[in-house]
Every structure is written in C-alpha cells, then in structure tokens.
Design an enzyme around this catalytic site. Sequence first.
Site, PDB file in Angstrom:
ATOM      1  N   GLU A 117       0.861  -1.192   0.000  1.00  0.00           N
ATOM      2  CA  GLU A 117       0.000   0.000   0.000  1.00  0.00           C
ATOM      3  C   GLU A 117       0.889   1.231   0.000  1.00  0.00           C
ATOM      4  O   GLU A 117       2.017   1.174   0.476  1.00  0.00           O
ATOM      5  CB  GLU A 117      -0.865   0.040   1.282  1.00  0.00           C
ATOM      6  CG  GLU A 117      -1.865  -1.074   1.375  1.00  0.00           C
ATOM      7  CD  GLU A 117      -2.689  -1.010   2.675  1.00  0.00           C
ATOM      8  OE1 GLU A 117      -2.589  -0.014   3.415  1.00  0.00           O
ATOM      9  OE2 GLU A 117      -3.421  -1.979   2.915  1.00  0.00           O
ATOM     10  N   LYS A 119       2.277   4.610   1.514  1.00  0.00           N
ATOM     11  CA  LYS A 119       2.309   5.166   2.861  1.00  0.00           C
ATOM     12  C   LYS A 119       1.968   6.645   2.746  1.00  0.00           C
ATOM     13  O   LYS A 119       2.793   7.448   2.301  1.00  0.00           O
ATOM     14  CB  LYS A 119       3.692   4.973   3.488  1.00  0.00           C
ATOM     15  CG  LYS A 119       3.740   5.420   4.938  1.00  0.00           C
ATOM     16  CD  LYS A 119       5.042   5.027   5.592  1.00  0.00           C
ATOM     17  CE  LYS A 119       5.049   5.340   7.072  1.00  0.00           C
ATOM     18  NZ  LYS A 119       4.717   6.711   7.393  1.00  0.00           N
ATOM     19  N   ASP A 121       1.413  10.379   3.591  1.00  0.00           N
ATOM     20  CA  ASP A 121       2.124  11.254   4.513  1.00  0.00           C
ATOM     21  C   ASP A 121       1.127  12.229   5.133  1.00  0.00           C
ATOM     22  O   ASP A 121       1.042  13.390   4.751  1.00  0.00           O
ATOM     23  CB  ASP A 121       3.223  12.007   3.759  1.00  0.00           C
ATOM     24  CG  ASP A 121       4.211  12.652   4.713  1.00  0.00           C
ATOM     25  OD1 ASP A 121       4.112  12.391   5.934  1.00  0.00           O
ATOM     26  OD2 ASP A 121       5.058  13.425   4.245  1.00  0.00           O
ATOM     27  N   TYR A 228      -7.356   2.088   6.143  1.00  0.00           N
ATOM     28  CA  TYR A 228      -6.507   0.919   5.879  1.00  0.00           C
ATOM     29  C   TYR A 228      -6.521  -0.121   6.992  1.00  0.00           C
ATOM     30  O   TYR A 228      -5.811  -1.111   6.923  1.00  0.00           O
ATOM     31  CB  TYR A 228      -5.065   1.343   5.596  1.00  0.00           C
ATOM     32  CG  TYR A 228      -4.491   2.292   6.621  1.00  0.00           C
ATOM     33  CD1 TYR A 228      -4.225   1.871   7.916  1.00  0.00           C
ATOM     34  CD2 TYR A 228      -4.203   3.607   6.277  1.00  0.00           C
ATOM     35  CE1 TYR A 228      -3.712   2.735   8.858  1.00  0.00           C
ATOM     36  CE2 TYR A 228      -3.680   4.491   7.220  1.00  0.00           C
ATOM     37  CZ  TYR A 228      -3.442   4.043   8.510  1.00  0.00           C
ATOM     38  OH  TYR A 228      -2.929   4.896   9.443  1.00  0.00           O
ATOM     39  N   LYS A 317      10.460   3.051   3.354  1.00  0.00           N
ATOM     40  CA  LYS A 317      10.502   4.487   3.082  1.00  0.00           C
ATOM     41  C   LYS A 317      11.219   4.818   1.768  1.00  0.00           C
ATOM     42  O   LYS A 317      12.171   4.145   1.382  1.00  0.00           O
ATOM     43  CB  LYS A 317      11.235   5.205   4.234  1.00  0.00           C
ATOM     44  CG  LYS A 317      10.615   4.965   5.585  1.00  0.00           C
ATOM     45  CD  LYS A 317       9.394   5.791   5.802  1.00  0.00           C
ATOM     46  CE  LYS A 317       9.765   7.168   6.238  1.00  0.00           C
ATOM     47  NZ  LYS A 317       9.440   7.450   7.626  1.00  0.00           N
ATOM     48  N   CYS A 411      17.238  48.869  -3.512  1.00  0.00           N
ATOM     49  CA  CYS A 411      16.716  47.854  -4.419  1.00  0.00           C
ATOM     50  C   CYS A 411      17.823  47.390  -5.359  1.00  0.00           C
ATOM     51  O   CYS A 411      18.488  48.217  -5.990  1.00  0.00           O
ATOM     52  CB  CYS A 411      15.552  48.441  -5.215  1.00  0.00           C
ATOM     53  SG  CYS A 411      15.001  47.356  -6.544  1.00  0.00           S
ATOM     54  N   CYS A 414      16.723  48.776  -9.110  1.00  0.00           N
ATOM     55  CA  CYS A 414      16.655  50.192  -9.493  1.00  0.00           C
ATOM     56  C   CYS A 414      17.409  51.114  -8.551  1.00  0.00           C
ATOM     57  O   CYS A 414      17.532  52.305  -8.811  1.00  0.00           O
ATOM     58  CB  CYS A 414      15.202  50.636  -9.622  1.00  0.00           C
ATOM     59  SG  CYS A 414      14.374  50.788  -8.030  1.00  0.00           S
ATOM     60  N   CYS A 429      10.690  47.474  -2.334  1.00  0.00           N
ATOM     61  CA  CYS A 429      11.167  48.597  -3.126  1.00  0.00           C
ATOM     62  C   CYS A 429       9.920  49.426  -3.439  1.00  0.00           C
ATOM     63  O   CYS A 429       8.972  48.909  -4.023  1.00  0.00           O
ATOM     64  CB  CYS A 429      11.807  48.090  -4.422  1.00  0.00           C
ATOM     65  SG  CYS A 429      11.936  49.372  -5.682  1.00  0.00           S
ATOM     66  N   CYS A 434      10.138  50.702 -10.995  1.00  0.00           N
ATOM     67  CA  CYS A 434      11.300  49.800 -10.940  1.00  0.00           C
ATOM     68  C   CYS A 434      11.128  48.716 -12.004  1.00  0.00           C
ATOM     69  O   CYS A 434      10.087  48.064 -12.072  1.00  0.00           O
ATOM     70  CB  CYS A 434      11.394  49.187  -9.547  1.00  0.00           C
ATOM     71  SG  CYS A 434      12.582  47.838  -9.422  1.00  0.00           S
TER      72      CYS A 434
HETATM   73  S1  IVH Z   1      -0.860   0.527   8.644  1.00  0.00           S
HETATM   74  C1  IVH Z   1       0.136  -1.059  13.054  1.00  0.00           C
HETATM   75  N1  IVH Z   1      -1.047   1.575   6.291  1.00  0.00           N
HETATM   76  O1  IVH Z   1       2.128   5.277   8.911  1.00  0.00           O
HETATM   77  C2  IVH Z   1       0.202   0.209  12.302  1.00  0.00           C
HETATM   78  N2  IVH Z   1      -0.206   2.935   8.038  1.00  0.00           N
HETATM   79  O2  IVH Z   1       4.466   4.509  10.732  1.00  0.00           O
HETATM   80  C3  IVH Z   1      -0.611   0.034  11.091  1.00  0.00           C
HETATM   81  N3  IVH Z   1       0.343   5.225   7.350  1.00  0.00           N
HETATM   82  O3  IVH Z   1       0.667   5.476  12.087  1.00  0.00           O
HETATM   83  C4  IVH Z   1      -0.424   1.160  10.185  1.00  0.00           C
HETATM   84  N4  IVH Z   1      -0.262   5.008   5.249  1.00  0.00           N
HETATM   85  O4  IVH Z   1      -0.158   7.016  10.223  1.00  0.00           O
HETATM   86  C5  IVH Z   1      -0.681   1.779   7.565  1.00  0.00           C
HETATM   87  N5  IVH Z   1      -1.293   2.376   4.123  1.00  0.00           N
HETATM   88  C6  IVH Z   1      -0.953   2.587   5.392  1.00  0.00           C
HETATM   89  C7  IVH Z   1      -0.464   3.818   5.854  1.00  0.00           C
HETATM   90  C8  IVH Z   1      -0.083   3.954   7.187  1.00  0.00           C
HETATM   91  C9  IVH Z   1       0.230   5.831   6.162  1.00  0.00           C
HETATM   92  C10 IVH Z   1       0.896   5.852   8.571  1.00  0.00           C
HETATM   93  C11 IVH Z   1       0.042   5.700   9.782  1.00  0.00           C
HETATM   94  C12 IVH Z   1       0.860   4.975  10.801  1.00  0.00           C
HETATM   95  C13 IVH Z   1       2.238   5.248  10.312  1.00  0.00           C
HETATM   96  C14 IVH Z   1       3.138   4.115  10.740  1.00  0.00           C
END
Ligand code: IVH
Length: 669
Positions: A117, A119, A121, A228, A317, A411, A414, A429, A434
């Site tokens: 999946e 991740k 942010d 998720y 990551k 500036c 000018c 300025c 200018c």
């Molecule tokens: S599963 C047991 N799935 O990442 C923890 N987390 O470092 C299960 N996050 O606190 C988390 N996308 O805020 C999961 N597809 C995803 C995610 C995800 C972002 C974040 C979430 C979690 C942190 C873990």
Amino acid sequence: MPSGTRADRARLEQLRDQLNHHLYRYHVLDDPEISDAAYDRLYAELVELEATHPDWVTPDSPTQRVGAEPVPGLAPVTHALPMLSLDNAHGDAELEAFDARLRRFVGRDEPIRYVGEPKYDGIAVELLYEDGLFVQGSTRGDGRVGEDITHNLRTVRSLPLKLRREISGSLEVRAEVFLPIAAFRELNRARLEAGLDPYANPRNSTAGALRQLDPRAAAERPMDLVCYGLGRGAESLSVRSQLELLERLAELGLRVSELVRPCESAAEAIAFHHELAERRDTLPFEIDGSVIKVDDFALRDELGQLNRSPRWAIAFKFPPRQETTRIEDIRTDVGRTGVLTPVAVLEPVQIGGVTVVHASLHNQDEIERLDVRIGDLVFVERAGDVIPKVVKVVHGERPDGTTPYRLPDTCPVCGSATVRLEDEVARRCPNLECPAQIKERLRHFASRRALDIEGLGEKLIDQLVERGDLERPSDIFELDSESLASLDRMGAKSADNLVAAIQRSRHTSLGRLLYGLGMRHVGERIAVVLAERARSLAGLTALTLEELEATDEIGPIIAASVRAFLDDQHNRDEIGRLERELEIEVPVTRKVPRAEVTDKVFVLTGALSAPRESFADRIRAAGGKVSSSVSKKTDFLVAGERAGSKLNKAEELGVRVIDETELEELLRA
Ligand code: IVH
C-alpha cells in the site's frame, strides 16, 4: 401529520440520501454523476427544508458537517486497542531482511503473500462508528490516548457520516487524513496573498487543521482520507485478510487506496515499491514510501507484535527529499509588488531525482530564525513540487569569517531605498517604475489565470521591457509582428502566433482583468467578487471605500488596497487605456432582487420553453426560492404544458398558478 408536512418530510429524506450519495460518488469513488452547481441546488433545498423543520435534522445530514459550534478544548480519547506504529526499512536489503525474519519466525520456506500500500504522509486517525453512524474521531496521540477531533473530521467530505451497510455495535476504522497537494497549494497561495506566512508542507497543515477548535477553520482546508485498518469491532466484519478487509471497507462506503497491490513474495513487494516511487511525483497527494503488510490475518496472529509495532508490517521508506549542500550566495528577487525575497543560491544538489540550485529563504525574519549565512552548510528539502526551502543550518560546519545576512537597504534592480512597513514582515522597493516590478506586473497580467496570453513569457517580457517596447499592460496591445520578429529566438511565424494570442486575449472577463491588474490582496476569488459587485471598470472606480467594505468577503484591508489603487492617477489612466483596448464580458450571475419575487417559493412543472433549471436560476437570481414539491408554503406554481399532479395539488391548496409569460413578467418587473 398534514399531507404537506408529510411531503416535506419525504422530500427532506430524499434530499439527504441523494446528497450523501453524490458526496460518495464525488469524494470516495471520484466519479461524480451531477455538476457542482446541481449539487449546490439540492443542498440549498435541504438547508431550506431543515430551517423550517429543525427537529428533523439528523446527525448524518450533509448540512451537519460544518454546522457545529467551536469546542472549548480537545478532550482526551483512550483507544480501546492501542494504535501501533511501524518499523522502517530503507532499501531493498532491509525489506529482504524483514521477509527473511518473518519466515524464520514462523518456520516457513515458501514465500509469504504481502499486500503493498502507499504510505500516505498525513495524520493517523481512528473513526468510531456506532450502529453505522459516525460518532467520534480521534488522533493517534501517543498510541494509547489521542485527542477528540470529531468536529473537524466531520468536515472531511470523503468520510461517510453513515456507513452504506447496516453494521450493529461499535466499529473502529483506522485511517490517514491528508491535504491533497492542489488544495495545499491553493491554501498557501491565499495565505501569501493575505500577507501570511505559507505552511511548510501538507502534513503540517493537516495537523494544524485537525487540531482547530472551530470546525469552520478546519473546513477551509479540504482534507481527504483513506482507510486501511481496524481497531475494536473487527470481528463483526469477519474478514480473513487485508485484501478482504479493504474490499469490505469499500462496501461500507469508506475510501480505500486505489494503489493497493497483492504481492506474492518479497521480490514482488520490492517491485511494487519501486513502481510506486516512479509514480510518486504524479500523484495528487504526498506519500513517503510504501507499507508492506502480511495479507493473511491468521499468519499475522502467529507473528504477533513487538514493543510498539506489529511484526507483520513494515514502512518501506523512499529516500528522503532532503539533502545537505552549501550556500554559495544569497540573491534578492524583486516581485510584482516590490517585495524583496531572499533566495539561496546553492551548490547544485540532487534531491529525489531533481537538481536543485535555488531555495527560498522567505524574508528577513526567516533568515534570522535560521541564522543562515553565505558559506553555510544547510539542509534543503523538496516537498511535492513546492519551491525547495532551507530547513536547517549545520552551525558546527560554518566556515570562518562569515557575517550575518541582511536584505539590502537599496533595491538591487533600481537602486531606490527599500522600506519595511511597520506591520509587515516584508521589505519592499517602493518605486512603481522599478523595472523588476514592471516586468513582474506584465508577467502577471499575461499569465494563464489572468489575460492568458499564450507565448508572452518571462524571457520575451524581459527583452521587450529592456528595449523600451513595454512598460504597462496596455502597451501589449500595440505590439506588432514586425517588431516582435526582431527579438531573440523569435521567427516570423511565432511573432504572428503571439499577435494572434494577444488579439484573442482582448476578449476577457472583468474578473480576469481585475485579477490581472495585480492589486494587492486581490487574488482570483476576490477579483470575481469585485467583478460581480462592480459590473464594469467604471462601476469599480465609482465604488466608495464604504461600499467596498460592505461587500461580502471584502474586509477593510482589501477595500483600502483597492481604493488606494484606484485613487492613483497613473492607475486610473491605465484603466482608461485598457477599457479602450479590451472587450470585457460582464458577469451574468448577479442577484437583482425583485420585490414580487423575493423570498417567494416557486414550483416549476410541465413542459416549459427552456430547461427548468434555467428558469430556476433566474428565479433565484431575482431573490426567489425554488422547491420541487407543492405545499401550503408554495407561492407560485409555474405550470407549463401537460402539467399533472402538481397542478391538481396547487389547485387543491389554493396556490396561485401562473404560466411562463406571467413568470417572465414577474422577473422583468
Ligand atoms: S498501517 C500497526 N497503512 O504510517 C500500524 N499505516 O508509521 C498500522 N500510514 O501510524 C499502520 N499510510 O499514520 C498503515 N497504508 C498505510 C499507511 C499507514 C500511512 C501511517 C500511519 C501509521 C504510520 C506508521
């Protein structure tokens, strides 16, 4: 219950269901079935019905998303099951080690099936549904206790206030809330325009929005979410794997990621991760890696958890979009309104596949906060495609002989003395003539969202200003192919194209023109508001400060800025010249209240000479209301040919029936 009331009730329930359905189509499935305008009309009708019958408002009504009062503080919420975090992997080898560890732990030779999946942010939240109704939302906090942010989560339109299937008892859904990049950019654009500092990245801005006490403040940041996982109540869904879980969540009307992929082995998970990395820059939201999870829940149980993270998943990551490099120089750019922006010139550095040579330092306060000097070793970050910024200075690595940096007193373009106004963070300025300001003003005037003159870009404008051909926007309309063709990198053909683009741009809207004039504090939205209020350039020049201030959405600062712009003789002369050059379209949606129509309730029925909605729009524009069912509150039934049951009902209730001609008369009166 009287029959009119019963009809109102049925209509109200129908509207609520329809609106919830359309929210789901738009925000969860990303596949709308009706236009925004049609949605707004249904919404307005629901608001009206609920105002008449406040006791019929239910918590899952779409009107209840922002309606709540501010809360006095954020109450603590204890998570029934702790919200764990994830262990990290930084590279293929670490992911392979993770897979080997799991297989050793359960004594297995054959590959493990994973689910990959993105991740997201954003900010982790827990959503509590009781008997299918959304009753509480909380942040992760320290994993055990978070904060109650129900009022703000209700504003997230992809969060269903009611699940689409009956589920009895408690169900806790785990999700990530985030601000899409486009919404983040728009938010920062508006902040800069209002003279406020921009937010650092979408994640910070989301965290800030979720912690607001007033949900109206949160609602200004259109957040989204993906689900998720589960907390308490998982048994009620009886799912045996992550893929089944995501499918079930989607059936319940919850948004899940469309980028999920089953992976039959660690090698496939690694391939998924790299494909995701390739797509990262094209996604409309920020992700900082992938999450690789064991699919089978029975196997997860066997694996169990470590201290604070499960053994069955890992956050894989992406390499950071932060790098260290040296500051070679600090340059000062002069913007459209004369604002001096310090820009760090960097020793070129690769960040996430892009060579970065410049980073913004915002203003003098930021330079002092970071304590940054020429020669310093710094951390530079690139978030999405926002301009890279210097986030930190490594003070221990500072070379000898550096001095603090100060924005120049004159500036750089000018030579005028620069000023810092009392209540502003920026140094400016003040010279309107200018060349830097002239160029920026022209660039803004020609830009896509203003007059949209295709081909009149930065380089050409620079040359034309330097050659003395351009000084103000109206000069653009004097340019001819011959003189354009003599510019650098310009052939006869491109010169003709540019002249054609300039001709096309003569036909524009008042809103675009007002935006293009670049008045301080007048962004796109305010420009449209001004256009609707003023109706013409002459109308705008005639508005007094009080009239401007009395306009919806226009506060004293904007009003003063517009008035000051218009009071300047040079600006007025330029407006006069533009008025002669342009063909300006007048906004059509202005409300002109008509006494006979104001607040009267109209119902339209039967075949009319134009689509019903076009009549409805005109009735609303004249201050009237349009309803779809006849009741005692109906003032006029507009009956076209072959009118049926509504006509009968109107006659029964003694509602006045008029035809299209009579309606036209009312609207014209
Ligand atoms: S599963 C047991 N799935 O990442 C923890 N987390 O470092 C299960 N996050 O606190 C988390 N996308 O805020 C999961 N597809 C995803 C995610 C995800 C972002 C974040 C979430 C979690 C942190 C873990």
